[in-house]
Motif scaffolding. Structure first.
Motif, mmCIF file in Angstrom:
data_model
loop_
_atom_site.group_PDB
_atom_site.id
_atom_site.type_symbol
_atom_site.label_atom_id
_atom_site.label_comp_id
_atom_site.label_asym_id
_atom_site.label_seq_id
_atom_site.Cartn_x
_atom_site.Cartn_y
_atom_site.Cartn_z
ATOM 1 N N GLY A 86 -1.800 -11.410 -0.078
ATOM 2 C CA GLY A 86 -2.779 -10.339 -0.152
ATOM 3 C C GLY A 86 -2.536 -9.213 0.835
ATOM 4 N N GLN A 87 -1.592 -9.415 1.776
ATOM 5 C CA GLN A 87 -1.301 -8.388 2.763
ATOM 6 C C GLN A 87 -0.350 -7.354 2.185
ATOM 7 O OE1 GLN A 87 0.464 -9.920 6.308
ATOM 8 N NE2 GLN A 87 0.807 -7.915 7.232
ATOM 9 N N ALA A 88 -0.606 -6.083 2.439
ATOM 10 C CA ALA A 88 0.251 -5.011 1.953
ATOM 11 C C ALA A 88 1.148 -4.522 3.078
ATOM 12 C CB ALA A 88 -0.602 -3.848 1.429
ATOM 13 N N PRO A 89 2.433 -4.828 3.046
ATOM 14 C CA PRO A 89 3.336 -4.407 4.115
ATOM 15 C C PRO A 89 3.560 -2.906 4.074
ATOM 16 C CG PRO A 89 4.583 -5.345 2.319
ATOM 17 C CD PRO A 89 3.133 -5.561 1.986
ATOM 18 N N ALA A 90 3.823 -2.337 5.254
ATOM 19 C CA ALA A 90 4.067 -0.896 5.320
ATOM 20 C C ALA A 90 5.403 -0.546 4.676
ATOM 21 C CB ALA A 90 4.040 -0.437 6.775
ATOM 22 N N ALA A 92 10.069 -4.723 2.101
ATOM 23 C CA ALA A 92 9.714 -6.066 2.556
ATOM 24 C C ALA A 92 8.997 -6.873 1.477
ATOM 25 C CB ALA A 92 8.820 -5.973 3.796
ATOM 26 N N LEU A 93 8.628 -6.226 0.389
ATOM 27 C CA LEU A 93 7.934 -6.919 -0.691
ATOM 28 C C LEU A 93 8.867 -7.873 -1.420
ATOM 29 C CD1 LEU A 93 6.033 -3.868 -2.199
ATOM 30 C CD2 LEU A 93 4.973 -5.793 -1.016
ATOM 31 N N ALA A 94 8.328 -8.983 -1.909
ATOM 32 C CA ALA A 94 9.102 -9.883 -2.752
ATOM 33 C C ALA A 94 9.515 -9.107 -4.001
ATOM 34 C CB ALA A 94 8.273 -11.105 -3.119
ATOM 35 N N LEU A 95 10.770 -9.173 -4.371
ATOM 36 C CA LEU A 95 11.310 -8.295 -5.408
ATOM 37 C C LEU A 95 10.688 -8.526 -6.785
ATOM 38 C CD1 LEU A 95 13.178 -6.098 -6.346
ATOM 39 C CD2 LEU A 95 15.047 -7.773 -6.464
ATOM 40 N N MET A 119 12.985 -7.385 12.128
ATOM 41 C CA MET A 119 12.802 -6.890 10.759
ATOM 42 C C MET A 119 11.857 -7.824 9.989
ATOM 43 S SD MET A 119 15.667 -6.233 7.815
ATOM 44 C CE MET A 119 15.178 -5.750 6.165
ATOM 45 N N THR A 120 10.930 -7.226 9.261
ATOM 46 C CA THR A 120 9.964 -8.014 8.497
ATOM 47 C C THR A 120 10.613 -8.606 7.260
ATOM 48 O OG1 THR A 120 8.197 -6.538 9.219
ATOM 49 C CG2 THR A 120 7.736 -7.944 7.342
ATOM 50 N N THR A 121 10.338 -9.852 6.973
ATOM 51 C CA THR A 121 10.844 -10.496 5.763
ATOM 52 C C THR A 121 9.657 -10.875 4.900
ATOM 53 O OG1 THR A 121 10.783 -12.725 6.659
ATOM 54 C CG2 THR A 121 12.764 -11.431 7.088
#
Length: 215
Positions: A10-14, A18-21, A1-3
């Protein structure tokens, strides 16, 4: 699982979860048109409502503690950014300075659509012009040339119309004095009156606008 630790700057997770809240909340709240509820934010970001509520309050406390020029408030059941009252003079000067600037070509075209199709929704204006007009509509609202005129039956979309200030700037006694569209049509029987080309461009602040940049 991605954390969040696995995501490069600058990377956009799918996966939005997974984004920082806190940064994700800040990004969303920067673009909302009305207060966003904790439930809606939690659903959007795929997080527990309690975690979202706690993060919002922590952000609000942080902005107050660091004396930022804005704060995050819970108003009418939702959260939204607001400028702080002590900086009202700076905001007022910025807004008033904007009143003196010429309207762009994009703003003129949008204003013309509203004038001839009012009351009209943003989506309808965008369909006529063939481009998103949210930013331009905000400019026209700020300049006092258009105003809200209720909602559209069925969709609930906000409708807009021109104001008395618009008539004053145009030197018109009423909307019935708007020029006819026919003289501006290349071929009245071949071009729809709703096309962007079918609408005359006119500037209430200057006779011949030169800028075509959308604002």
């Amino acid at each position: 699982m991605t954390t969040t630790d696995d995501i490069a700057p600058g990377q956009a997770p799918a996966d939005v979860a997974a984004l920082a809240l806190k940064p994700a909340l800040e990004a969303v709240l920067m673009v909302v048109d009305e207060p966003a509820t904790e439930a809606d934010l939690a659903r959007l970001l795929e997080r527990p409502r309690r975690a979202v509520a706690d993060a919002l309050r922590e952000l609000s406390d942080e902005y107050a503690r660091t004396a930022r020029g804005f704060d995050l408030r819970l108003v009418a059941g939702g959260w939204r950014f607001y400028t702080r009252p002590e900086y009202a003079a700076a905001v007022e000067r910025f807004v008033l300075d904007g009143q003196q600037a010429r309207l762009t070509q994009a703003a003129l075209e949008t204003l013309a659509v509203v004038a001839y199709r009012q009351p009209v929704s943003r989506s309808r204006v965008a369909a006529v012009r063939g481009v998103n007009c949210d930013g331009v509509m905000r400019t026209l609202l700020q300049r006092g040339l258009v105003e809200e005129a209720g909602t559209e039956p069925g969709t609930g979309a906000i409708l807009y119309r021109t104001t008395n200030y618009f008539l004053e700037r145009m030197g018109l006694r009423g909307l019935d004095e708007l020029p006819e569209l026919a003289p501006f049509l290349p071929e009245a029987d071949a071009v729809e009156a709703e096309s962007a080309e079918a609408l005359p461009s006119f500037d209430p602040d200057a006779p011949e606008p030169t800028s075509t940049t959308e604002h």
